[in-house]
Design a protein around this motif. Sequence first.
Motif, mmCIF file in Angstrom:
data_model
loop_
_atom_site.group_PDB
_atom_site.id
_atom_site.type_symbol
_atom_site.label_atom_id
_atom_site.label_comp_id
_atom_site.label_asym_id
_atom_site.label_seq_id
_atom_site.Cartn_x
_atom_site.Cartn_y
_atom_site.Cartn_z
ATOM 1 N N GLU A 110 0.634 -1.115 0.225
ATOM 2 C CA GLU A 110 -0.076 -0.169 -0.321
ATOM 3 C C GLU A 110 0.682 1.211 -0.195
ATOM 4 O O GLU A 110 1.650 1.567 0.593
ATOM 5 C CB GLU A 110 -0.777 0.116 1.412
ATOM 6 N N PHE A 111 0.904 2.024 -0.625
ATOM 7 C CA PHE A 111 1.066 3.745 -1.340
ATOM 8 C C PHE A 111 0.020 4.912 -1.140
ATOM 9 O O PHE A 111 -0.879 4.459 -1.351
ATOM 10 C CB PHE A 111 1.614 3.559 -2.320
ATOM 11 N N PHE A 142 5.713 4.341 -0.108
ATOM 12 C CA PHE A 142 5.497 3.227 0.730
ATOM 13 C C PHE A 142 4.675 3.169 2.807
ATOM 14 O O PHE A 142 5.909 3.479 2.915
ATOM 15 C CB PHE A 142 6.481 1.768 0.813
ATOM 16 N N LEU A 143 3.931 2.482 2.625
ATOM 17 C CA LEU A 143 2.819 2.739 3.939
ATOM 18 C C LEU A 143 3.139 1.361 5.002
ATOM 19 O O LEU A 143 3.544 0.974 5.926
ATOM 20 C CB LEU A 143 1.580 3.202 3.349
ATOM 21 N N TYR A 151 -8.600 -1.206 2.277
ATOM 22 C CA TYR A 151 -7.671 -1.273 3.579
ATOM 23 C C TYR A 151 -9.129 -1.864 5.060
ATOM 24 O O TYR A 151 -10.242 -1.796 4.716
ATOM 25 C CB TYR A 151 -7.042 -0.348 4.315
ATOM 26 N N ASN A 152 -8.310 -3.137 5.054
ATOM 27 C CA ASN A 152 -9.419 -4.685 5.764
ATOM 28 C C ASN A 152 -9.198 -3.671 7.532
ATOM 29 O O ASN A 152 -8.119 -3.447 7.654
ATOM 30 C CB ASN A 152 -8.799 -5.228 6.072
ATOM 31 N N SER A 153 -10.363 -3.438 8.209
ATOM 32 C CA SER A 153 -10.636 -2.828 9.162
ATOM 33 C C SER A 153 -9.404 -4.076 10.421
ATOM 34 O O SER A 153 -8.900 -2.756 11.144
ATOM 35 C CB SER A 153 -11.565 -2.340 9.329
ATOM 36 N N ASP A 154 -9.964 -5.319 10.279
ATOM 37 C CA ASP A 154 -9.482 -5.722 11.495
ATOM 38 C C ASP A 154 -8.047 -6.275 11.422
ATOM 39 O O ASP A 154 -7.622 -5.451 12.724
ATOM 40 C CB ASP A 154 -9.711 -7.318 11.045
ATOM 41 N N ILE A 156 -5.291 -4.688 14.093
ATOM 42 C CA ILE A 156 -4.273 -5.275 15.276
ATOM 43 C C ILE A 156 -2.846 -4.153 15.048
ATOM 44 O O ILE A 156 -2.106 -4.908 15.718
ATOM 45 C CB ILE A 156 -4.546 -6.735 14.613
ATOM 46 N N SER A 157 -2.528 -4.330 13.833
ATOM 47 C CA SER A 157 -0.658 -3.626 14.081
ATOM 48 C C SER A 157 -1.047 -2.029 14.347
ATOM 49 O O SER A 157 -0.661 -1.681 14.421
ATOM 50 C CB SER A 157 -0.926 -3.083 12.408
ATOM 51 N N GLY A 158 -2.792 -1.401 14.564
ATOM 52 C CA GLY A 158 -2.488 -0.217 14.942
ATOM 53 C C GLY A 158 -2.342 0.427 13.536
ATOM 54 O O GLY A 158 -1.910 2.187 14.301
ATOM 55 N N GLN A 159 -2.071 0.825 12.846
ATOM 56 C CA GLN A 159 -2.034 1.644 11.666
ATOM 57 C C GLN A 159 -3.248 1.701 11.129
ATOM 58 O O GLN A 159 -4.115 0.860 10.675
ATOM 59 C CB GLN A 159 -1.211 0.481 10.522
ATOM 60 N N PHE A 160 -3.761 2.470 10.166
ATOM 61 C CA PHE A 160 -4.801 3.009 9.650
ATOM 62 C C PHE A 160 -4.815 4.118 8.474
ATOM 63 O O PHE A 160 -4.250 5.376 8.220
ATOM 64 C CB PHE A 160 -5.054 4.052 10.622
ATOM 65 N N ALA A 161 -4.932 3.268 7.608
ATOM 66 C CA ALA A 161 -4.243 4.037 5.901
ATOM 67 C C ALA A 161 -5.340 4.866 5.557
ATOM 68 O O ALA A 161 -5.169 6.023 5.503
ATOM 69 C CB ALA A 161 -4.714 2.747 4.829
#
Length: 310
Positions: free
Chosen positions: A190-191, A196-197, A285-288, A292-297
Amino acid sequence: MSKIHVLHENNEWTVHLQNRLDELKLPYEMWHLDEGTLDLSSSPPAGVFYNRISASSHTRNHRYAPEYAESVLAWLERHDCKVINGNRALRLEVSKVNQYMALNHAGIATPKTIVAVGKAQIIQAAKTLDKSSFITKHNRAGKGQGVQLFHSIEALERYVEGPDFDEPVDGITLVQQYIEAPAPYIIRHEFIGGKFLYAVQVDTSEGFELCPADACAIDDLFCPTDSVSSAAKAKFEILNDYRPPFIDKYEAFLAANNVQVAGIEAIQDKNGNSFAYDVNTNTNYNSDAERISGQFAMLELAKYLSTFLD
């Protein structure tokens, strides 16, 4: 007043971005481009314009949304508006052939692919490919539409001549080398802002419909985007400490094609070679996985769009 204008054709795929825009108290306006009129002699409003038109729009009875969006983008670009994912991004979105040629030009490997128009030509293309296993897919698709795996020419012939043949909306079927991964997953990169994100490992054991949008869990029986599985691994998992060397090539590819927001899907073969096979400029983007990762695109995207407001 300067606003963020979101060009799209699917409300279910924009609600998460709207929530983030509301959270940041940013001014915005949604432009649903399934139908409409456009006075070419008029001037666009002030602000930034973000294109989220999808190649799969025809699966929602929005057959001409990309064509209408192309007109709107041409109008915006004629007036030198700030456009995120403009007409070049749209052309890549609706044509895998365009994607592969642009990826190859950037030095990025793609699976061997033959373009076929016509049922007899699809079968001939598979024979020419000369692979024991191969995939057919639509040139203009989305959500894994039209993707079929075959292990013989005879199986392909039964499909092409049978009642279940899925006619591509633009008439173009791609016959493609099957890349056998050592484990059943692909990586989606994802970018945002061309940078790169994060990367998401996607379990492919349930099939090829790999749309990560939460709405897919409702719309598509086999789209693996349900809540986190009770199994050991989730369907979608954001990877930590992941940045292979080819990410630099991906970023250069996006810059060369004036694409700011994208998801690039790739698969690795048993020898460790990576092949890019899909560029999604209407990335979701998948919310689950994000929770879990704490990253929110979508939050990062909203912040990125806000930088272009006056």
